[in-house]
Design an enzyme around this catalytic site. Structure first.
Site, PDB file in Angstrom:
ATOM      1  CE  LYS A 154      -4.187   1.612   2.553  1.00 47.84           C
ATOM      2  NZ  LYS A 154      -4.990   2.145   1.631  1.00 47.84           N
TER       3      LYS A 154
HETATM    4  N1  PMP Z   1      -8.095  -1.314  -2.570  1.00 49.06           N
HETATM    5  C1  PMP Z   1      -7.524  -0.109  -2.364  1.00 49.06           C
HETATM    6  C2  PMP Z   1      -6.671   0.583  -3.474  1.00 49.06           C
HETATM    7  C3  PMP Z   1      -7.598   0.452  -1.010  1.00 49.06           C
HETATM    8  O1  PMP Z   1      -6.908   1.422  -0.916  1.00 49.06           O
HETATM    9  C4  PMP Z   1      -8.160  -0.428  -0.291  1.00 49.06           C
HETATM   10  C5  PMP Z   1      -8.133   0.308   1.605  1.00 49.06           C
HETATM   11  N2  PMP Z   1      -6.921   0.067   2.212  1.00 49.06           N
HETATM   12  C6  PMP Z   1      -8.596  -1.472  -0.304  1.00 49.06           C
HETATM   13  C7  PMP Z   1      -8.746  -2.058  -1.568  1.00 49.06           C
HETATM   14  C8  PMP Z   1      -9.352  -2.082   0.788  1.00 49.06           C
HETATM   15  O2  PMP Z   1      -8.316  -2.935   1.682  1.00 49.06           O
HETATM   16  P1  PMP Z   1      -8.917  -3.132   3.315  1.00 49.06           P
HETATM   17  O3  PMP Z   1      -9.957  -3.777   3.300  1.00 49.06           O
HETATM   18  O4  PMP Z   1      -7.523  -3.751   3.668  1.00 49.06           O
HETATM   19  O5  PMP Z   1      -8.961  -1.668   3.889  1.00 49.06           O
END
Ligand code: PMP
Length: 303
Positions: A154
């Site tokens: 991320k």
């Molecule tokens: N895709 C993207 C591009 C994101 O930024 C997020 C948020 N972190 C998610 C999916 C969902 O991830 P999570 O469930 O871990 O928050």
């Protein structure tokens, strides 16, 4: 926002600032997490959701961009709990750990450039409408592929792509955008994963469709299989498949479980949040507030 974790200690929020030459500010050389904490009024308890999983992903992201965290997983968890306590809020929160190249230095690269970890938090309600459902467009932007940025991490820089998709949606009068993978398969939203319900089956894009491996995505798969007895498939599909879905929803830490009721001009199902989406929402919102014994393992109590 009263206190933040900055340069190794908890300080008043106003003191947590960086200079304009900061490497990460100029080149997007950072990585981060978005974590929710849910306040349970009856229990007078704050539950941080999937705290360890988020820090495991942060550690992975750091490894991908040569950032060495000075804290172990247990210390990251401990500092976060301390920070939530110190801020003393009695409402739902969003917690943002950010590991970034902090050196004030001109020049590209990742080696030998100082880095740091900051953590801040803020009261946070609904990020996307979760009751009546949202209208989404198909983005003209495609997700950044593993050939351009490390996958599964991320990374702050990647979010320029997500911001472009979100801005495009707003420009066109939609709430969110669905982005495609480099191969033209459905990937995800700008900041959330996507699920499709079709004939009692749940389908979500594969990790190889250039998506972030969402922590909520995994939770949804677990709930759907265990609580609703649904078959769940990770499968690539093209945008045309969206239009014949019985139900569609986004999921993510921020978005939680967010029904999609329209894609471009086409209504999904009867244009209202579908029954399976609503059932998953019910199960999810009980679980995240620490009300389901089976899913208590998702919740780290602060007090
Ligand atoms: N895709 C993207 C591009 C994101 O930024 C997020 C948020 N972190 C998610 C999916 C969902 O991830 P999570 O469930 O871990 O928050």
């Amino acid at each position: 926002m009263k206190y933040a974790y900055f340069k190794g200690k908890i300080v008043p929020f106003e003191q947590a600032t960086v200079g304009i030459m900061t490497h990460a500010l100029n080149y997007g050389t950072g990585c981060f997490e978005g974590i929710r904490a849910y306040w349970n009024e009856d229990q007078q308890q704050m539950y941080v959701l999937k705290l360890v999983e988020h820090y495991m992903r942060l550690i992975k992201s750091c490894e991908a961009i040569h950032i060495k965290l000075n804290l172990s997983l247990a210390e990251l968890v401990g500092v976060t709990i301390d920070l939530v306590k110190k801020n003393g809020y009695k409402q739902d929160l969003y917690i943002r750990p950010l590991a970034y190249k902090s050196e004030e230095k001109i020049g590209l690269g990742l080696h030998g450039i100082e880095d740091d970890l900051a953590i801040y938090l803020a009261p946070f309600g609904e990020y996307i409408d979760i009751s009546s459902g949202i209208k989404v467009c198909l983005s003209k932007y495609r997700r950044i592929t593993e050939h351009s940025m490390p996958q599964g991490a991320k990374l702050t820089g990647t979010y320029f792509n997500s911001s472009l998709a979100k801005a495009e949606a707003l420009d066109r009068g939609f709430v969110e955008a669905i982005t495609l993978s480099h191969k033209g398969n459905v990937a995800e939203g700008s900041g959330e994963n996507i699920f499709m319900v079709k004939k009692e089956k749940l389908i979500t894009p594969r990790l190889s469709d250039d998506i972030l491996p969402g922590i909520t995505r995994r939770a949804v798969m677990e709930m759907a299989r265990n609580e609703l007895g649904l078959k769940v498939f990770e499968k690539s599909f093209k945008p045309a498949a969206l239009y014949t879905a019985d139900e569609l929803f986004f999921c993510g830490t921020g978005a939680q479980i967010s029904p999609i009721v329209q894609v471009e001009k086409k209504k999904i199902g009867n244009g209202k949040p579908g029954p399976i989406t609503k059932q998953l929402q019910d199960i999810y919102f009980k679980a995240v507030r620490g009300e389901t014994p089976k899913y208590k393992k998702w919740c780290t109590p602060v007090y």
